[in-house]
Design a protein around this motif. Structure first.
Motif, PDB file in Angstrom:
ATOM      1  N   LEU A 202      37.225 -30.845  45.496  1.00  0.00           N
ATOM      2  CA  LEU A 202      36.495 -32.084  45.208  1.00  0.00           C
ATOM      3  C   LEU A 202      34.994 -31.825  45.113  1.00  0.00           C
ATOM      4  CD1 LEU A 202      38.407 -34.603  47.515  1.00  0.00           C
ATOM      5  CD2 LEU A 202      38.565 -34.394  45.035  1.00  0.00           C
ATOM      6  N   GLY A 203      34.496 -30.941  45.977  1.00  0.00           N
ATOM      7  CA  GLY A 203      33.082 -30.586  45.891  1.00  0.00           C
ATOM      8  C   GLY A 203      32.735 -29.895  44.588  1.00  0.00           C
ATOM      9  N   MET A 205      34.383 -30.244  41.767  1.00  0.00           N
ATOM     10  CA  MET A 205      34.464 -31.257  40.721  1.00  0.00           C
ATOM     11  C   MET A 205      33.209 -32.112  40.688  1.00  0.00           C
ATOM     12  SD  MET A 205      38.438 -32.468  41.149  1.00  0.00           S
ATOM     13  CE  MET A 205      38.150 -33.891  40.099  1.00  0.00           C
ATOM     14  N   GLY A 206      32.734 -32.524  41.856  1.00  0.00           N
ATOM     15  CA  GLY A 206      31.527 -33.346  41.913  1.00  0.00           C
ATOM     16  C   GLY A 206      30.308 -32.609  41.392  1.00  0.00           C
ATOM     17  N   THR A 207      30.164 -31.351  41.796  1.00  0.00           N
ATOM     18  CA  THR A 207      29.030 -30.554  41.315  1.00  0.00           C
ATOM     19  C   THR A 207      29.125 -30.325  39.810  1.00  0.00           C
ATOM     20  OG1 THR A 207      28.919 -29.456  43.467  1.00  0.00           O
ATOM     21  CG2 THR A 207      27.769 -28.398  41.632  1.00  0.00           C
ATOM     22  N   SER A 208      30.336 -30.069  39.312  1.00  0.00           N
ATOM     23  CA  SER A 208      30.516 -29.846  37.875  1.00  0.00           C
ATOM     24  C   SER A 208      30.144 -31.081  37.081  1.00  0.00           C
ATOM     25  CB  SER A 208      31.970 -29.453  37.591  1.00  0.00           C
ATOM     26  OG  SER A 208      32.329 -28.280  38.290  1.00  0.00           O
ATOM     27  N   ILE A 209      30.564 -32.240  37.562  1.00  0.00           N
ATOM     28  CA  ILE A 209      30.222 -33.487  36.860  1.00  0.00           C
ATOM     29  C   ILE A 209      28.716 -33.717  36.863  1.00  0.00           C
ATOM     30  CG2 ILE A 209      30.471 -35.997  36.945  1.00  0.00           C
ATOM     31  CD1 ILE A 209      33.303 -35.572  37.988  1.00  0.00           C
ATOM     32  N   LYS A 210      28.066 -33.427  37.980  1.00  0.00           N
ATOM     33  CA  LYS A 210      26.610 -33.584  38.058  1.00  0.00           C
ATOM     34  C   LYS A 210      25.905 -32.635  37.099  1.00  0.00           C
ATOM     35  CE  LYS A 210      24.787 -33.910  42.145  1.00  0.00           C
ATOM     36  NZ  LYS A 210      24.484 -33.608  43.561  1.00  0.00           N
ATOM     37  N   GLU A 216      22.277 -32.582  38.118  1.00  0.00           N
ATOM     38  CA  GLU A 216      21.951 -31.357  38.839  1.00  0.00           C
ATOM     39  C   GLU A 216      21.419 -30.336  37.836  1.00  0.00           C
ATOM     40  OE1 GLU A 216      21.175 -28.605  41.435  1.00  0.00           O
ATOM     41  OE2 GLU A 216      22.051 -30.494  42.124  1.00  0.00           O
TER      42      GLU A 216
END
Length: 223
Positions: A202-203, A205-210, A216
């Motif tokens: 999940l982390g 995925m969240g970083t990739s989306i950002k 980011e």
């Protein structure tokens, strides 16, 4: 500014969307693009390795000029090892070259074994500090670790093995220390590992989306 900030963001967004869509779409025009991007990825990785080697050489040369005494031997050995391994790697046979194989088997492997053996002492020291029963959770950790370690050695089999041999009870066999160890590893430990992996996924995925949305941008030199 466009070439430094906006263009990398556009390339990242387009390639990310194509790679994501390719895993869910059977369209014949998407799969070739995924293969092309994967080939580009391998080319970029090769260039990053080349840049890393140049950085290693640069740092080692600076250390040779700065260090004095025996400390200068470490960067010298690093550079010599790099040059010798690369030399044998480029000869006929590549990784199967006898010189390369000799250095890997009799220098690299023993050094790796030495590093891992030294890590065992650090792990033992960290375990000693972590397993102090200062709280309820630390006590549970201590008891669980003790059972697992006991179930991995012959004495754990011997402690409850004789008792089960005389009773021959299927119910008591559940409390056989090796069986308890396997249950802890396959149930409790596996559940914790899966929770950690799901959280890490999940982390990611969240970083990739950002990164895809441009939120980011630290990889581009921004804050």
């Amino acid at each position: 500014m466009f070439l430094k900030r906006q263009l990398p963001f556009v390339i990242t967004l387009i390639t990310s969307l194509i790679l994501i869509i390719s895993y869910f779409s059977p369209h014949p025009t998407i799969s070739p693009l995924r293969s092309i991007f994967q080939d580009w990825y391998m080319i970029i990785v090769a260039f990053t390795m080349f840049v890393g080697i140049l950085s290693l050489v640069k740092v080692s040369i600076k250390k040779i000029k700065r260090e004095k005494g025996i400390e200068v031997l470490y960067p010298v050995i690093t550079l010599v090892s790099l040059i010798v391994m690369a030399f044998f790697g480029f000869l006929k046979g590549g990784l199967d070259n006898p010189g390369f194989d000799f250095m890997f088997e009799y220098i690299m492997v023993p050094l790796q074994a030495t590093m891992f053996s030294l890590l065992a002492f650090y792990i033992a020291s960290a375990s000693f500090r972590a397993f102090r029963a200062k709280s309820t959770m630390a006590t549970i950790l201590l008891i669980t670790a003790f059972i697992v370690m006991l179930g991995r050695v012959p004495i754990g089999e011997w402690i409850t093995g004789d008792l089960l041999h005389f009773t021959e009870s299927s119910f008591l066999s559940r409390f056989h220390i090796p069986n308890v160890t396997e249950w802890i590893m396959n149930v409790i430990n596996m559940a914790g590992q899966r929770a950690i992996l799901i959280g890490a996924a999940l982390g990611v995925m969240g970083t990739s989306i950002k990164i895809m949305l441009g939120i980011e941008r630290s990889h581009l030199g921004g804050e």
